[in-house]
Design an enzyme around this catalytic site. Structure first.
Site, PDB file in Angstrom:
ATOM      1  N   ASP A 183      22.711  -5.731  48.530  1.00 43.97           N
ATOM      2  CA  ASP A 183      23.938  -6.414  48.114  1.00 43.97           C
ATOM      3  C   ASP A 183      24.203  -6.311  46.619  1.00 43.97           C
ATOM      4  OD1 ASP A 183      24.398  -7.133  50.729  1.00 43.97           O
ATOM      5  OD2 ASP A 183      23.603  -9.164  50.521  1.00 43.97           O
ATOM      6  N   ASP A 185      -1.448  -4.445  24.903  1.00 44.24           N
ATOM      7  CA  ASP A 185      -1.685  -5.668  24.125  1.00 44.24           C
ATOM      8  C   ASP A 185      -1.221  -6.928  24.859  1.00 44.24           C
ATOM      9  OD1 ASP A 185      -2.692  -4.070  22.113  1.00 44.24           O
ATOM     10  OD2 ASP A 185      -0.829  -4.042  20.956  1.00 44.24           O
ATOM     11  N   LYS A 205      10.927   5.275  44.689  1.00 44.32           N
ATOM     12  CA  LYS A 205      10.943   4.273  45.762  1.00 44.32           C
ATOM     13  C   LYS A 205      11.842   3.131  45.298  1.00 44.32           C
ATOM     14  CE  LYS A 205       6.633   6.264  45.988  1.00 44.32           C
ATOM     15  NZ  LYS A 205       5.957   6.965  44.899  1.00 44.32           N
ATOM     16  N   LYS A 228       0.705   2.403  39.579  1.00 44.94           N
ATOM     17  CA  LYS A 228       1.028   3.198  38.387  1.00 44.94           C
ATOM     18  C   LYS A 228       1.501   2.220  37.318  1.00 44.94           C
ATOM     19  CE  LYS A 228       2.527   5.780  42.196  1.00 44.94           C
ATOM     20  NZ  LYS A 228       1.374   6.537  42.478  1.00 44.94           N
ATOM     21  N   HIS A 261      10.242  11.442  44.196  1.00 46.91           N
ATOM     22  CA  HIS A 261       9.096  10.553  44.355  1.00 46.91           C
ATOM     23  C   HIS A 261       9.477   9.092  44.140  1.00 46.91           C
ATOM     24  CE1 HIS A 261       4.792   9.347  43.190  1.00 46.91           C
ATOM     25  NE2 HIS A 261       4.676   9.877  44.397  1.00 46.91           N
ATOM     26  N   HIS A 299      -3.356   2.855  44.192  1.00 45.53           N
ATOM     27  CA  HIS A 299      -2.204   3.743  44.075  1.00 45.53           C
ATOM     28  C   HIS A 299      -1.230   3.235  43.013  1.00 45.53           C
ATOM     29  CE1 HIS A 299       1.568   5.725  45.743  1.00 45.53           C
ATOM     30  NE2 HIS A 299       0.719   6.742  45.719  1.00 45.53           N
TER      31      HIS A 299
END
Length: 483
Positions: free
Chosen positions: A230, A408, A225, A403, A223, A401
């Site tokens: 370089d 604080d 990404k 996450k 999952h 979507h």
């Protein structure tokens, strides 16, 4: 005894054998064991097929990700040095947030080999167009290599635009590698990458199926990404590649996500993660250490962070443990954005304790499902925290979507892992844990900006939901350990 009775008897015998396997051999946790037993009991024949697709444990006997070149970039030496310095309270700290969270940093070091780097610059993107404009610009400027890893690559306009650009860079002599998840990107065909391969690019699929368009390994997906350009620029976050992530899907509308562009030594960790994943998937084109993959760092950033990976190849749920540690450290506020909220008992207890201790807990979830059972299980858990005093916001401006967790306004986590059992135990995930007030405040500001297009879910609203919704919640809650 007729044939029908024999058939029914064989089905229940098979179920009994499978139940014994689930309970005594697979050694799942109690919650998922009971969930599977319910499935097997109520839908005997179909339940067996569902278990074969979803329920088998991931084998941890063989170490899945192996790379022998760690010493060449000093990972092992740096880990030992930082752990020793933390024990002696002598680790150099770029800012107060590092000092305040030595314990979290120590846990990630020991548990995940997550080296702390403190020379990073971060650009945060919450809009798909902005993220992909920046990514394409960086790809255009690549001179040595481009490494891309996505769970979902659609066969649509955005992906074709990406492949066209990568074809161009490959013909210029830049080494291009793409790693995609075979289930998440199941619409892809070999022809889609034909021109890239002809230009010298390399493409690999994670846990591919032998059958086109059908992958029976529905769990244990990659999952993550990631993009590395370089060895100097890294991307990590929630955006996949497809037109929907530009807000072009009518079902979801505007797509709200969070993604990071990183420069600094943290890119080394992102690069290493890609190489480990690539070498697991590739049987012909393994990547070996080259200095070009880890060039000298020239940026003058000052943001401390750790890149933390987790997956079913490890008994410890590293990112989940990081979330819990963050939650337990909160004194004033906890801001959470997640499309799926199906926490296990440990995360629920941590949030309960935070709410009951007077911490202002705010959780933002979507107003529409992309996975029906997951959506109603989310509502079930949200209702439990709502009753204790947590604030729940329903995002109404499309689909959220992102996450993210902010504690604080001091530290933040941004990555690919949702607040659910699938991300904690079943998928391969990666998150950035950031120890910097400015970045934490930026993530918090994006949260509060989203509040303006969200509505409060009140306790009265939740209590007045229909019997049909309560029924869907109850069924989904029972199945939540295996969703």
């Amino acid at each position: 005894m007729d044939i029908y009775s024999i058939f029914i008897g064989l089905i229940y015998l098979l179920n009994m054998i499978l139940a014994i396997v689930v309970i005594f051999l697979e050694r799942k946790d109690a919650a998922s064991t009971w969930a599977w037993l319910l499935v097997l009991f109520f839908i005997p024949l179909l339940g067996f097929a569902i278990y074969l697709l979803f329920g088998q444990n991931f084998s941890k006997k063989k170490k899945m990700f192996q790379w022998e070149d760690r010493k060449k970039i000093g990972i092992d030496e740096m880990l030992k040095m930082q752990i020793s310095a933390l024990h002696n309270r002598s680790l150099p700290a770029e800012n107060e947030q590092v000092q305040n969270h030595y314990d979290l940093i120590h846990m990630q070091l020991v548990n995940n080999d997550a080296v702390l780097t403190q020379d990073n610059d971060i650009q945060m993107y919450t809009d798909g167009k902005d993220k992909f404009d920046a990514l394409f610009k960086d790809i255009e400027g690549a001179t040595d290599h481009i490494h891309l890893q996505y769970y979902i690559l659609r066969r649509d306009a955005l992906s074709k635009r990406l492949i066209t650009l990568l074809n161009k860079k490959a013909r210029e002599g830049v080494k291009v590698r793409i790693l995609y998840d075979d289930l998440g990107s199941r619409s892809l065909t070999k022809r889609f990458f034909k021109s890239l391969r002809e230009a010298g690019g390399e493409v690999e699929a994670f846990f591919p199926s032998k059958f086109h368009f059908i992958n029976f390994r529905l769990n244990y997906r990659n999952h993550r990404k990631l993009v590395i350009i370089d060895g100097k620029i890294g991307y990590v976050g929630g955006f996949n590649v497809g037109d929907e992530y530009l807000g072009l899907n009518k079902k979801f509308g505007y797509w709200r996500d969070t993604h990071l562009r990183i420069e600094g030594s943290a890119v080394y960790a992102i690069q290493t993660r890609f190489i480990l994943d690539w070498n697991q998937a590739s049987h012909r084109h393994d990547i070996h250490y080259l200095p070009e993959y880890y060039p000298p760092i020239t940026t003058k950033g000052r943001i401390p962070m750790q890149i933390v990976a987790s997956g079913p190849d490890n008994e410890l749920e590293q990112i989940k443990l990081g979330y819990i540690k963050m939650i337990m450290s909160a004194k004033e506020t906890i801001l959470i954005q997640t499309p799926y909220f199906i926490p296990d008992a440990s995360v629920v207890d941590a949030l309960r304790i935070a709410v009951l201790s007077g911490v202002n807990v705010k959780i933002m979830i979507p107003n529409k499902p992309d996975h029906m059972f997951v959506y109603w299980a989310t509502y079930s858990y949200i209702g439990e925290l709502l009753k204790l005093g947590a604030k729940v916001l329903i995002y109404d401006n499309g689909f959220i979507h992102a996450k993210t967790i902010v504690i604080d306004d001091e530290i933040a986590s941004v990555g690919t892992a949702n607040i659910d059992v699938r991300s904690f135990r079943l998928n391969f995930e990666v998150n950035a844990f950031i120890y910097d007030r400015k970045i934490a405040e930026e993530v918090a500001a994006s949260f509060y900006n989203d509040v303006r297009v969200s509505r409060n879910l009140t306790l009265d609203d939740y209590n007045n939901r229909s019997f049909y919704i309560k029924f869907k919640e109850s069924i989904s809650r029972l199945l939540s350990p295996i969703l």
